[in-house]
Design a protein around this motif. Sequence first.
Motif, short mmCIF file in Angstrom:
data_model
loop_
_atom_site.label_atom_id
_atom_site.label_comp_id
_atom_site.label_asym_id
_atom_site.label_seq_id
_atom_site.Cartn_x
_atom_site.Cartn_y
_atom_site.Cartn_z
N LYS A 37 -25.34 7.30 -22.27
CA LYS A 37 -26.05 6.41 -21.35
C LYS A 37 -26.12 5.00 -21.90
CE LYS A 37 -30.70 5.66 -19.49
NZ LYS A 37 -32.10 6.19 -19.45
N TYR A 38 -26.41 4.85 -23.20
CA TYR A 38 -26.57 3.53 -23.79
C TYR A 38 -25.24 2.81 -23.94
CZ TYR A 38 -31.21 5.32 -24.96
OH TYR A 38 -32.48 5.85 -24.90
N GLY A 47 -20.92 3.62 -30.83
CA GLY A 47 -22.00 4.52 -31.20
C GLY A 47 -23.17 3.88 -31.90
N ALA A 48 -23.28 2.55 -31.87
CA ALA A 48 -24.38 1.87 -32.54
C ALA A 48 -24.75 0.60 -31.78
CB ALA A 48 -24.02 1.53 -33.97
N PHE A 49 -26.01 0.20 -31.90
CA PHE A 49 -26.44 -1.08 -31.33
C PHE A 49 -26.01 -2.21 -32.24
CE2 PHE A 49 -29.21 1.91 -29.14
CZ PHE A 49 -29.11 1.45 -27.83
N HIS A 227 -31.55 -8.42 -35.82
CA HIS A 227 -32.14 -7.54 -36.83
C HIS A 227 -31.32 -6.26 -36.92
CE1 HIS A 227 -35.35 -6.82 -39.61
NE2 HIS A 227 -35.78 -5.74 -38.99
N PHE A 228 -31.95 -5.13 -37.20
CA PHE A 228 -31.28 -3.84 -37.26
C PHE A 228 -32.34 -2.77 -37.11
CE2 PHE A 228 -32.85 -4.53 -41.45
CZ PHE A 228 -32.93 -3.31 -42.11
N GLN A 237 -28.96 1.51 -36.89
CA GLN A 237 -28.48 0.94 -35.63
C GLN A 237 -28.48 1.93 -34.48
OE1 GLN A 237 -28.83 -1.55 -37.53
NE2 GLN A 237 -27.05 -2.81 -37.10
N SER A 238 -29.20 3.02 -34.61
CA SER A 238 -29.21 4.02 -33.54
C SER A 238 -30.17 3.66 -32.41
CB SER A 238 -29.58 5.41 -34.10
OG SER A 238 -30.89 5.40 -34.66
N THR A 239 -31.08 2.72 -32.66
CA THR A 239 -32.00 2.24 -31.62
C THR A 239 -31.93 0.72 -31.58
OG1 THR A 239 -33.91 2.07 -33.11
CG2 THR A 239 -33.54 4.21 -32.07
#
Length: 369
Positions: A37-38, A47-49, A227-228, A237-239
């Motif tokens: 979804k993201y 797979g990371a923000f 940021h992170f 970086q998962s959120t």
Amino acid sequence: MLLTLVLLAAVLAISYLLFVSYYPSFGGDVPEALQTKYASSENYKNGAFINQKDVPEDLGFWETLKIARKFFFTKVPNGVPAENIAVQHLDSIQIADYEGESRLVWFGHSAFLLQTKGKNILIDPMFGEVPAPHPMLGGKRFSKELPIEVEKLPKIDAVIISHDHYDHLDYESILKLKDKVGHFYMPLAVGVHLKAWGVEEGRITELDWWQQATLGDLEFICTPAQHFSGRKLNNRQSTLWSSWVIRSASESIFFSGDSGYGPHFKEIGEKYGPFEFAMMECGQYNESWPDIHMFPEETVQAGVDVRAKAVMPIHWGAFKLALHSWTDPIERAKKKAEALNIPLVAPKIGQAIEINSLLKPNSLWWENL
């Protein structure tokens, strides 16, 4: 000897896996369905923000170990106050019955109570003693008490969270708050932690950058930060992380969350400024991580960039998370604010700040502590 080292490494690895798997303060993990979804977000890649700039730099294991060693074994002059920081106490009835002008109460670091338009709003309510997953893994708060015990706070209409680091999202604080909070607002994916701690999905709203939600007469706008994220070694970086704009028909305030200095501040100022008041990150900086935390001079410049009428340095006054003296953030920010001729606000912890009648740092309360 080699076998002993291998066995020791195996024991440590297994202990860590058991700790992060079963100790609740680590929160939840983002399931694969939500990752899919993201993926539609411009801030999500592979797979990371991600940030707008390619930061933070991945330091690798040995560089991270080197920084950790420096942090834990370097003696910093005046790194913590010589004595307990006294706080101004709040009366629970006066908070519950408050009907005056919009005001903020600082709890130290980046935690605030905002009372505006008949609403009680908590911002990054880290009320715990230690900014870490376990009390033995971090330094204690500079003040032995809070302005008010969490249990004595009245009904909270909303909680706004900037990101999932321990000094902003605290497990024990959420447990104490969750049954008195109407709704929680946060960047994408941070909700996995709250759901793991028993907050119903219907009371959680996640937003991407530039998205907004309404609560009565108020708008909460999720805006960029640099940021992170992550609460354990394998979920960096998962959120998503963010800053926030909180505005009504008569007032706008800005909360920076954690952020390095970047062009996003001017972008926010052009889109949503001017702001009556800006709470700007100012603390826990170091030349080893210049892209994820601002130096005090950048803090004040960022306040100018977002077009704030007054700036309050935050992210200091509660915990030692870097290698500067505990008063360095406010001293340098004050000097820079005077040079740029922008009002600086520096209340005592627990002291109410009325947005339309701002306090000036004339007491210099942090001196001689």
